[in-house]
Design an enzyme around this catalytic site. Structure first.
Site, PDB file in Angstrom:
ATOM      1  N   CYS A 126      -0.671   2.393 -11.664  1.00 47.26           N
ATOM      2  CA  CYS A 126      -0.341   1.648 -10.240  1.00 47.26           C
ATOM      3  C   CYS A 126       0.296   0.581 -10.035  1.00 47.26           C
ATOM      4  O   CYS A 126       1.082   0.152  -9.646  1.00 47.26           O
ATOM      5  CB  CYS A 126      -0.308   2.994  -8.711  1.00 47.26           C
ATOM      6  N   ARG A 128      -0.388  -1.066 -12.724  1.00 51.77           N
ATOM      7  CA  ARG A 128      -0.049  -2.436 -14.205  1.00 51.77           C
ATOM      8  C   ARG A 128       0.547  -1.639 -15.314  1.00 51.77           C
ATOM      9  O   ARG A 128       0.908  -0.316 -15.458  1.00 51.77           O
ATOM     10  CB  ARG A 128      -1.505  -2.624 -15.025  1.00 51.77           C
ATOM     11  N   ALA A 272      -1.438  16.091  -1.761  1.00 50.45           N
ATOM     12  CA  ALA A 272      -2.578  16.625  -1.749  1.00 50.45           C
ATOM     13  C   ALA A 272      -3.342  16.235  -3.134  1.00 50.45           C
ATOM     14  O   ALA A 272      -3.820  17.903  -4.377  1.00 50.45           O
ATOM     15  CB  ALA A 272      -2.142  18.143  -1.437  1.00 50.45           C
ATOM     16  N   GLY A 273      -3.018  15.178  -4.288  1.00 48.74           N
ATOM     17  CA  GLY A 273      -3.477  15.529  -5.378  1.00 48.74           C
ATOM     18  C   GLY A 273      -3.899  14.700  -5.763  1.00 48.74           C
ATOM     19  O   GLY A 273      -5.204  14.105  -4.580  1.00 48.74           O
TER      20      GLY A 273
END
Length: 517
Positions: A126, A128, A272-273
């Site tokens: 998220c 790089r 919901a991960g």
């Protein structure tokens, strides 16, 4: 000694990039002692920029054999890294190049397709996007890779130049070590990046991976270095993930934005991960008793209910999203959607403009919350770029640990560089072994004829003579070859030249080449 942020994160473009490659560069290995107070990026598993991009695959080149990988490595493959991070590029640019983990190998095969790049591995998180690669012709490889990145992102090369960084050789090795050690992360010492580097290594050595002998060794050493840093220093103590930083940020700003203490805020999370699980973990450590989870299905939310029996988890499906948002004070978003889940228009359509204060915290990339939500009255929206306030606090507390960690990483970097330099001795070692074996076979054949003419040796006894000759040669060669592998730099080149001269290996190699032709 203190350095400005610009001095820490940006160095002049190297001559290697020429006029075509005017990229900025992060902290180099040679100036690492002055960069010990710098931090950089990383976080959670990246999702694809778009469904079209993530499903695009290209048949990669034939998987090379071990012998072919070794031969390529011995021909002077140099390691490079090109990419962008939260320190060099905004989230709008980063999400253009985002690649889902399931597509890392497909992207690597596309990068290696034209042959300019010999080995490649993609690392996309998220915060790089980086491509580690090895090539014999750095200019041709960089030109090929730039074209690939421009085509994939849809951005002009001029825009890419303003955001990308590029490092080569020892600096590229040092960069990976800092990444794996968590020193180049948005939250210094965070643990998720080590897991992501490990996945990058594992994917690179899969059947459809493009990590050859050099790159796979580098990534594996990076993982080992990251583990060592976390076990031998306190760099990972405290808040070490984007999810924990999101909790700290909302806790820090709840009074200002909502006029409520954080303990009294009604909380909800969309998705919901793994990130949601981490989020609930950190919220539970602060006394969380109740939270609403909105998801497309109830399977994963039910698993979270089992994992957190002390937390009252309310499960809602996406049809009830706006009902949940309407009665919450803080809403976290962490879905894999490539489209916005919450926009300014949707907030207005659902009567949430101008009502009671609402805080939206987006920890997903690509983003789930449109930037325009900040224009809606009484709504405050934050994304991963806004976590820098939390980072500044953590970085100040960890400067001493960063210095200790960098000392360990330098040891690991030096170890890899020594191994890489030793590859230049492989052709000489191979020639020496071939010549010694050629002499052994020639003399053994002469001896065998005499033995068979004057004695009645059995086949088993002749095999013993064969093994004896191999053993003598191997023992005689062990010392010179071991000495050659252990020598470094210019001294190694001199030893190679000396060995070639003493054993007349250049002539032997020439004769071997003539026979092949």
């Amino acid at each position: 000694m203190k350095f400005s942020r610009a001095a820490v994160y940006t160095v002049a473009a190297t001559a290697l990039m020429g006029n075509v490659m005017g990229f900025s560069s992060p902290t180099s290995f040679r100036s690492s002692s002055s960069s010990s107070v710098s931090a950089a990026t990383s976080c959670h598993k990246m999702v694809a920029q778009s469904q079209d991009a993530s499903t695009t695959t290209t048949t990669g080149p034939r998987k090379r054999t071990k012998a072919e990988r070794l031969e390529a490595a011995s021909k002077g493959l140099q390691v490079h890294v090109v990419g962008l991070s939260i320190h060099h590029a905004s989230v709008e640019v980063r999400e253009k190049l985002a690649i889902a983990e399931a597509e890392w190998n497909a992207a690597s095969n596309q990068i290696c397709a034209d042959g300019a790049v010999t080995e490649a591995a993609v690392l996309s998180t998220c915060n790089r996007f980086e491509v580690y690669y090895a090539a014999t012709d750095a200019r041709a490889a960089m030109a090929s890779l730039t074209n690939y990145l421009a085509d994939r992102s849809g951005l002009p090369v001029s825009v890419l130049r303003q955001n990308l960084f590029m490092l080569s050789g020892d600096d590229a090795v040092w960069h990976l070590m800092r990444v794996a050690g968590g020193l180049d992360s948005l939250i210094v010492g965070e643990g998720q990046i080590l897991s992501q580097v490990r996945q990058c290594h594992l994917h690179s050595i899969e059947e459809d991976g493009c990590g050859g002998k050099v790159l796979s060794r580098l990534l594996n050493n990076g993982v080992a270095a990251g583990k060592r840093v976390r076990s031998e220093t306190a760099i990972s103590k405290g808040s070490v993930s984007i999810s924990s930083a999101a909790v700290e940020l909302s806790e820090m700003l709840s009074e200002e934005d909502l006029n409520l203490p954080f303990s009294e805020c009604r909380l909800a999370v969309v998705g919901a991960g793994k990130m949601t699980r981490l989020l609930i973990t950190h919220l539970a450590s602060r006394g969380l008793e109740k939270i609403s989870i909105v998801n497309r299905s109830d399977t994963r939310p039910k698993e979270l209910q089992e994992q957190f029996p002390d937390v009252d988890i309310e499960i809602k499906l996406m049809d009830d999203l706006w009902d949940v948002v309407g009665r919450s004070d803080i809403v976290y978003t962490a879905t894999s959607s490539v489209d916005y889940v919450i926009t300014d228009d949707l907030l207005k359509e659902n009567g949430l403009a101008g009502g009671r204060p609402l805080m939206l915290v987006d920890i997903a990339v690509p983003r789930n919350i449109a930037e325009e939500c900040n224009t809606v009255e009484n709504v405050k929206a934050y994304n991963v770029d806004d976590l820098k306030a939390v980072v500044a606090k953590n970085t100040a507390m960890r400067q001493r640990e960063m210095i200790e960690a960098e000392n360990l990483l330098k040891e690991e970097t030096d170890a890899f560089i020594r191994w890489r330099d030793s590859l230049s001795a492989i052709p000489t070692i191979n020639l020496l072994q071939e010549k010694a074996n050629s002499v052994r076979v020639e003399e053994l054949n002469k001896c065998t004829k005499k033995l068979k003419a004057n004695s009645s040796l059995s086949d088993r006894e002749m095999e013993a003579v064969e093994r004896l000759s191999r053993g003598i040669v191997n023992k005689l060669l062990h010392g010179p070859m071991a000495h050659l592998r252990q020598t470094e730099g210019s001294d190694q080149k001199k030893k190679i030249d000396d060995l070639n001269s003493i054993f007349d290996l250049n002539e032997h190699g020439g004769r071997r080449g003539n026979r092949r032709r």
